[in-house]
Scaffold this motif. Structure first.
Motif, mmCIF file in Angstrom:
data_model
loop_
_atom_site.group_PDB
_atom_site.id
_atom_site.type_symbol
_atom_site.label_atom_id
_atom_site.label_comp_id
_atom_site.label_asym_id
_atom_site.label_seq_id
_atom_site.Cartn_x
_atom_site.Cartn_y
_atom_site.Cartn_z
ATOM 1 N N PHE A 72 106.577 17.488 60.417
ATOM 2 C CA PHE A 72 107.653 16.991 61.003
ATOM 3 C C PHE A 72 108.355 17.884 61.717
ATOM 4 O O PHE A 72 109.105 17.494 62.673
ATOM 5 N N ALA A 73 108.770 19.785 60.946
ATOM 6 C CA ALA A 73 110.110 20.098 62.623
ATOM 7 C C ALA A 73 108.914 20.467 62.826
ATOM 8 O O ALA A 73 109.650 20.963 64.070
ATOM 9 N N SER A 74 107.038 20.561 63.011
ATOM 10 C CA SER A 74 106.849 21.193 64.358
ATOM 11 C C SER A 74 107.123 19.902 65.480
ATOM 12 O O SER A 74 106.888 20.182 66.635
ATOM 13 N N VAL A 75 107.062 18.610 65.218
ATOM 14 C CA VAL A 75 106.925 17.684 65.837
ATOM 15 C C VAL A 75 107.916 18.093 66.725
ATOM 16 O O VAL A 75 108.399 17.322 67.542
ATOM 17 N N ILE A 76 109.147 17.832 65.993
ATOM 18 C CA ILE A 76 110.310 17.740 66.163
ATOM 19 C C ILE A 76 110.819 18.626 67.679
ATOM 20 O O ILE A 76 111.142 19.018 67.937
ATOM 21 N N LEU A 77 110.010 20.064 67.302
ATOM 22 C CA LEU A 77 110.403 20.892 67.484
ATOM 23 C C LEU A 77 109.380 20.819 69.046
ATOM 24 O O LEU A 77 109.740 21.528 70.225
ATOM 25 N N SER A 78 108.109 21.277 68.877
ATOM 26 C CA SER A 78 107.693 20.511 70.423
ATOM 27 C C SER A 78 108.147 19.208 71.387
ATOM 28 O O SER A 78 107.981 19.570 72.259
ATOM 29 N N LEU A 79 108.873 18.617 70.370
ATOM 30 C CA LEU A 79 109.489 17.924 71.508
ATOM 31 C C LEU A 79 110.681 17.743 72.273
ATOM 32 O O LEU A 79 110.990 17.530 73.259
#
Length: 110
Positions: free
Chosen positions: A6-13
């Protein structure tokens, strides 16, 4: 594990969203208003238009004196060039006479 994904998805977005934004251009410097007055406050009662200020400067004694001085210099230059032309003509005529007299005094060779 879910938190890491979840943190990596938010960071990439957020990274993609920030990179797609167009930079804000500050157009304040490009918007320069040109007034046709010479006063600091163009809306004050004592504001003078550029045309009137130019007429005032042109009618001043200093400006008139500079015009007279420029006219005198032009006349002096014209007089000097005319004198030089006269001297050059006299020299050319003298040389022609000298050459003509030299040719007349040379003995004919036949």
């Amino acid at each position: 594990m879910k938190n890491v994904i979840f943190a990596s998805v938010i960071l990439s977005l957020s990274t993609v969203a920030c990179s797609q934004r167009e930079p804000v251009v500050n157009n304040v410097q490009e918007l320069k208003v040109k007034y046709d007055t010479t006063a600091i406050d163009s809306f004050s009662p004592g504001a003078t238009s550029v045309d009137i200020a130019r007429q005032i400067r042109m009618s001043s004694q200093k400006y008139q004196d500079s015009l007279k001085e420029a006219l005198k210099l032009q006349q002096e230059e014209k007089r000097i060039t005319e004198e030089l032309e006269k001297e050059n003509k006299k020299k050319a005529e003298a040389e022609k006479k000298l050459k003509a007299s030299e040719k007349a005094t040379e003995p004919k060779q036949e």
